[in-house]
Design an enzyme around this catalytic site. Structure first.
Site, PDB file in Angstrom:
ATOM      1  CG  ASP A 170     -15.722  15.130 -10.190  1.00  0.00           C
ATOM      2  OD1 ASP A 170     -16.540  14.840  -9.855  1.00  0.00           O
ATOM      3  OD2 ASP A 170     -14.908  14.538 -10.820  1.00  0.00           O
TER       4      ASP A 170
ATOM      5  CG  HIS B 222     -13.380  17.647  -3.431  1.00  0.00           C
ATOM      6  ND1 HIS B 222     -12.242  17.106  -3.820  1.00  0.00           N
ATOM      7  CD2 HIS B 222     -14.339  16.884  -4.056  1.00  0.00           C
ATOM      8  CE1 HIS B 222     -12.330  16.139  -4.448  1.00  0.00           C
ATOM      9  NE2 HIS B 222     -13.832  15.963  -4.741  1.00  0.00           N
TER      10      HIS B 222
END
EC number: 3.1.3.-
Length: 464
Positions: free
Chosen positions: A363, A81
């Site tokens: 992540d 994102h």
């Protein structure tokens, strides 16, 4: 000019130093250390700026590059994102004042931003898998909510989408003009920031963003492991990896001293400050050029930030050497890599469904995948990072299919563990699909040093 402003102006020195053709220089693109120009000690401020990924000039990328007799067949994209508001606040300090409403004439800007706002605000004709249908389609709070995507995050992915559109649709005609819903595979976790990032990328990517053709599947796990999430051995690797992190931190007296100083400034126990993960909030201040917080006891400053960021870089180095994270990654990334390989194999057989796949993730999704692929030197996933698997057919030998793997626009195919030697034997600028398939179906388990030949056995082996 305060120190932070001066440092953030460096952002414009990194990507804006242009080559003759007006595109950004390679300095911003590097994800593998360059022994000639890379400083021997990594600069924490430089690394933080790369992590922020502040949108500027269009970047040069290597996606879609192949000899003319190769035909692009399928593309699988895994993104992190975009820029978000922190998930944690530093206790007893004022939250950073960042506006999460989208304003078309405010920086950072993208030519499609206004149309994106308009299109999203009309509401979706799409049917998203529950619970995605209850999430907002774009960020819209005058003071960002925790973890909310910012305007920077939206622009980062509009930019990603535009870049991929220019290469894959305009140049390579990956999707037909009358593309259908079953030619896209879209999946996201149940966070507004991942759904909104995916929508922003798609809006930049698709020339005709038809809500009726957009269907996002919901993925409950950040590892995208679908129905294969129970893996006791993976969890054991993770526990050992977390223990390694803890022991490394204990050894770092400068880090402990820094946490102690910061805890005094905000008047809480050091333990409580560490638990509040202050770097998450500090990175937000840094990326948005907002001064670090102050109290009557003093100010948290750039020196504190540098010490914590330097430790993060050391931790990544230690993690590579100790290999516990690799064990976790091989098992953690297997389900999503297996799904990707199966999709690529179907495309190689001539199937026309799911030619373009997009996973909008975190992540903690990308990092294990990079590690599992053998890309140990790759930088930690920045905001709006993208990892792409391209499938190509050789028109001169139509039965032969090859893959290219790109990370943030850099071709890393020959840095992967399953293809690092292939280019020495072959003139082709890509890797046989069989190499990737063999790696995922067999060699990932060999790399664990076990006799297991499948995911279930590797996850449940005794005596680890």
């Amino acid at each position: 000019m305060d120190v932070l402003t001066a440092l953030l102006l460096l952002v414009h020195l990194i990507p804006v130093s242009t080559a003759k053709d007006g595109v950004s220089s390679k300095s911003r693109k590097r994800i593998m250390p360059d022994p000639v120009t890379e400083p021997p000690v990594t600069d924490p401020v430089y690394e933080a700026l790369l992590y922020c990924n502040i949108p500027s000039v269009a970047e040069r990328s290597m996606e879609g590059h192949a000899p003319h007799h190769f035909k692009l067949v399928s593309v699988n994209v895994l993104i992190r994102h975009g820029d978000r508001y922190p998930l944690y606040v530093i206790p007893k300090t004022k939250r950073p004042e960042i506006d999460c409403t989208l304003v078309a004439n405010r920086k950072p800007y993208h030519p499609k931003l206004e149309a994106f706002i308009s299109h999203m605000s009309k509401g979706s004709g799409a049917s998203f898998e529950s619970p995605l249908n209850s999430l907002p389609l774009y960020p819209n709070h005058p003071l960002c909510e925790m973890g909310e995507l910012t305007q920077t995050g939206v622009v980062q992915h509009l930019q990603n989408g535009q870049l991929l559109r220019d290469i894959y649709l305009k140049k390579h005609k990956l999707l037909p003009s009358d593309w259908s819903i079953d030619q896209l595979y879209l999946e996201t976790t149940g966070k507004s920031r991942t759904l909104q990032s995916g929508l922003a990328l798609l809006y930049g990517f698709l020339p005709d963003f038809d809500w009726k053709k957009i269907y996002f599947r919901h993925q409950p796990s950040a590892l995208f492991c679908s129905g294969n999430c129970y893996c006791p051995v993976r969890n054991q690797y993770l526990e050992k990896e977390q223990r390694r992190q803890y022991l490394l931190r204990l050894k770092n007296s400068q880090l402990e001293r820094t946490y102690g100083e910061m805890a005094k400034i905000v008047d809480i126990p050091t333990k409580q400050l560490r638990a509040a993960n202050p770097v998450d909030s500090m990175l937000c201040h840094f990326c948005h050029n907002v001064s670090f917080p102050c109290t009557r006891n003093g100010c948290i400053g750039m020196e504190h930030f540098k010490v914590i960021k330097t430790h993060q870089i050391e931790d990544e180095r230690d993690r590579r050497e100790k290999k516990l994270y690799l064990g976790y990654s091989l098992l953690g990334a297997h389900p999503i890599l297996n799904q990707t390989v199966n999709r690529l194999q179907r495309a190689a057989e001539g199937r026309k469904e799911e030619i373009f796949a997009l996973y909008s993730a975190h992540d903690v999704t990308l990092s294990p995948v990079l590690s599992a692929l053998g890309l140990s030197e790759a930088r930690f996933p920045r905001f709006a990072a993208r990892l792409i698997f391209e499938l190509w057919q050789d028109r001169e030998k139509p039965s032969e299919h090859s893959v290219r793997i790109l990370y943030n626009g850099v071709d890393v195919t020959f840095h992967t563990s399953f293809c690092q030697d292939h280019h020495k034997r072959s003139p082709k600028p890509m890797c046989p699909l069989e190499n990737l398939a063999r790696f995922v179906k067999r060699d990932m388990f060999v790399a664990l040093g076990s006799s297991s030949t499948n995911y279930y056995d590797a996850c449940h082996r005794e005596g680890f």
